[in-house]
Design an enzyme around this catalytic site. Structure first.
Site, mmCIF file in Angstrom:
data_model
loop_
_atom_site.group_PDB
_atom_site.id
_atom_site.type_symbol
_atom_site.label_atom_id
_atom_site.label_comp_id
_atom_site.label_asym_id
_atom_site.label_seq_id
_atom_site.Cartn_x
_atom_site.Cartn_y
_atom_site.Cartn_z
ATOM 1 N N TRP A 13 19.860 -19.660 -36.141
ATOM 2 C CA TRP A 13 19.583 -19.788 -37.499
ATOM 3 C C TRP A 13 20.527 -18.985 -38.623
ATOM 4 O O TRP A 13 20.071 -18.655 -39.867
ATOM 5 C CB TRP A 13 18.156 -19.781 -38.130
ATOM 6 N N HIS A 14 21.567 -18.740 -38.109
ATOM 7 C CA HIS A 14 22.432 -18.043 -39.048
ATOM 8 C C HIS A 14 23.738 -18.825 -39.675
ATOM 9 O O HIS A 14 24.852 -18.695 -39.736
ATOM 10 C CB HIS A 14 22.975 -16.714 -38.214
ATOM 11 N N TYR A 15 23.444 -20.113 -39.770
ATOM 12 C CA TYR A 15 24.538 -20.979 -40.127
ATOM 13 C C TYR A 15 25.038 -20.526 -41.545
ATOM 14 O O TYR A 15 24.098 -19.962 -42.410
ATOM 15 C CB TYR A 15 24.199 -22.426 -40.131
ATOM 16 N N HIS A 16 26.367 -20.922 -42.028
ATOM 17 C CA HIS A 16 26.979 -20.342 -43.293
ATOM 18 C C HIS A 16 28.082 -21.223 -43.716
ATOM 19 O O HIS A 16 28.421 -21.983 -42.806
ATOM 20 C CB HIS A 16 27.374 -18.962 -43.158
#
Length: 543
Positions: free
Chosen positions: A481-484
């Site tokens: 859940w660390h999308y950017h």
């Protein structure tokens, strides 16, 4: 793609039940929080912040010191949902979702990997695992943002004083720490908020009683007379007017949003004000496209009037792949989210969690068996690795002109071979960790000796085989859940996060990053919100 986390989430979705309603008092920020139906049809503000999330809340609190601020948040308050506020509610929050109002909004990328967005005041900081660790030094160079190191330091400290706590390690986290040190992830730094090679205990946004704190709590530090937060407000587009500047043809002058009842409102800017998008790596590029900022041919194909041809909006989308293993523990374990991290020198970070799950045997419903008067519990412990970067990138495009509909996202996990190499390195380190003496207590005794009982895929037996390990990475990939990305610096925004080619519009969130900061991004995102607020105040004082 099947993954360990997907199996666990499916299990919990079937067997978990909501937790009891918290009896905590409402926080101080509720003094200026309203349902957006209560906002006037039109009003003016110095700053309109779209998204009361991980960066948006500290930004709003900071700007309210001297200016009138409106925060438009599409979700509700975190404490209204009891699962959001506890460690035990972490996975249920990700599985108990609906189309428009749940704190987590689920989506699945075109890669086939389930994912989630925060849709609550506090954003993803209100639904994450609570781990707090500052960015690595390389991030500040690679982000291309104009940084003042003294204000960065003060911004971190401002956040940490309010909502960061030292966790108390219990059985599983202590064993993982000891195992990491045993397999050479050294030195040991103890409790440390900085990003340093080796093993450490990070900060937590869960306090000693297990209650969550989030970016929303930073609103308690706002000037209550200068700020208004509107909940359940869906911002449809930014409003523009012609500009007669030599550097821009368009000027952001406000935003149109729709409230829970479906009524439209216009929030307008005062002189020298700004619209600031803090809607996250999915929401900010989506809103730019819907507002007419993006590739001209693409916008025209949707019938969206073009405000500014910006070909890179929605490009350079990244998500750090997560891989790992889960085991059933033969000894009772506590509920623990991420507290310990191993920062390796091979491009991977190792973290761990343990979950106590209620378990119901299928045979318990048999008419020949007396039903149990007390529930049975299953302890599942997980070890995961996240690669740095990543280098693989994808795209975001619209699925609808309705802002409430998730856009279509593809991350292209492992399309860059360096990412796959780092996953193999991290997965091998998990194998080393499982072979450490610290893990012996979590094996089951069998006739042939002792071994782990895995939930989901185990690591390949031959962990020296690059092909097998690479196949494991591809087959078990999931998200952390660390999308950017999607509005990255140098392409969509400048070094001060102003949208290139238009006036009075800025993006302050993870969509501007080309690399994930450190082991977990929430510390850096909250720092970013405070930092940009301080820089904006400083700039306006100078003018």
């Amino acid at each position: 793609m099947a993954s360990i986390s997907n199996l666990l989430i499916t299990l919990i979705a079937l067997i978990s039940t909501p937790l009891a309603q918290s009896d905590q008092q409402s926080p101080a920020y509720m003094e200026f929080v309203v349902n957006s139906t209560q906002l006037p049809p039109e009003d003016s503000y110095d700053y309109i912040i779209v998204g009361g999330g991980t960066a948006g809340c500290p930004l709003a609190a900071t700007l309210s010191k001297n200016y009138r601020v409106l925060v438009l948040e599409r979700g509700g308050v975190p404490f209204a949902n009891p699962n959001v506020m506890t460690r035990e509610g972490f996975l249920p929050t990700l599985t108990h979702y609906d189309q428009f109002e749940s704190p987590a909004q689920a989506f699945t990328s075109e890669d086939g990997v389930p994912n989630a967005r925060g849709r609550v005041l506090g954003g993803s900081s209100a639904i994450n695992a609570g781990f707090y660790s500052r960015a690595d030094e390389d991030f500040y160079k690679r982000s291309l943002i104009n940084w003042d190191s003294r204000i960065v330091q003060r911004s971190y400290e401002w956040v940490e004083k309010a909502i960061v706590f030292q966790p108390e390690l219990q059985t599983w986290q202590s064993a993982v720490r000891d195992g990491l040190l045993e397999v050479g992830v050294e030195p040991y730094h103890g409790y440390n908020l900085n990003h340093t090679l080796g093993t450490k205990i990070g900060g937590s946004t869960f306090d000693s009683s297990g209650r969550r704190h989030s970016a929303a709590d930073l609103l308690n530090l706002a000037n209550a007379s200068n700020i208004k937060v509107g909940l359940y407000a869906s911002v449809e587009r930014v409003i523009f007017a012609p500009s007669y500047s030599l550097t821009s043809r368009q000027n952001a002058i406000g935003a149109v949003f729709r409230d829970r009842a479906g009524d439209y409102h216009h929030a307008m800017l005062r002189d020298n004000g700004e619209v600031i998008l803090c809607a996250g790596a999915i929401g900010s590029p989506q809103l730019l496209l819907l507002s007419g900022i993006g590739p001209r041919p693409y916008l025209s194909s949707w019938g969206i009037p073009v405000v500014r041809h910006s070909p890179y909006v929605g490009n350079h989308m990244y998500d750090n792949p997560r891989n790992g293993i889960s085991i059933v523990s033969p000894v009772p374990l506590e509920q623990s989210l991420i507290q310990v991290v191993g920062i390796t020198d091979s491009g991977a970070y190792l973290e761990a969690a343990s979950n106590v799950l209620p378990f119901s045997s299928p045979s318990s419903s048999s008419v020949f068996l007396r039903p149990s008067s007390s529930p049975l519990y299953l302890t599942v412990a997980s070890i995961m690795e996240k690669i740095i970067g990543p280098h693989s990138s994808g795209t975001l495009r619209l699925a609808s002109t309705d802002v409430r509909t998730n856009p279509i996202v593809r991350f292209n996990y492992f399309s860059n071979p360096l990412d796959l190499e780092r996953c193999v390195n991290g997965s091998r380190k998990i194998g080393d960790l499982l072979r450490s003496r610290a893990m012996d207590d979590f094996k089951f005794w069998e006739w042939s000796g002792t071994d782990f009982r895995f939930v989901g895929p185990a690591l390949p037996v031959d962990q020296s085989n690059n092909v097998l390990m690479g196949e494991f990475c591809r087959r078990t990939v999931s998200t952390i859940w660390h999308y950017h990305g999607g509005c990255v610096v140098g392409r969509v925004v400048d070094h001060n996060l102003k949208v290139v080619g238009v006036h009075s519009l800025r993006v302050v969130d993870g969509s501007t990053f080309t690399v994930s900061p450190g082991t977990n991004p929430q510390a850096s995102l909250m720092m970013l919100g405070r930092y940009m607020g301080m820089m904006i105040l400083k700039d306006r004082m100078r003018k």
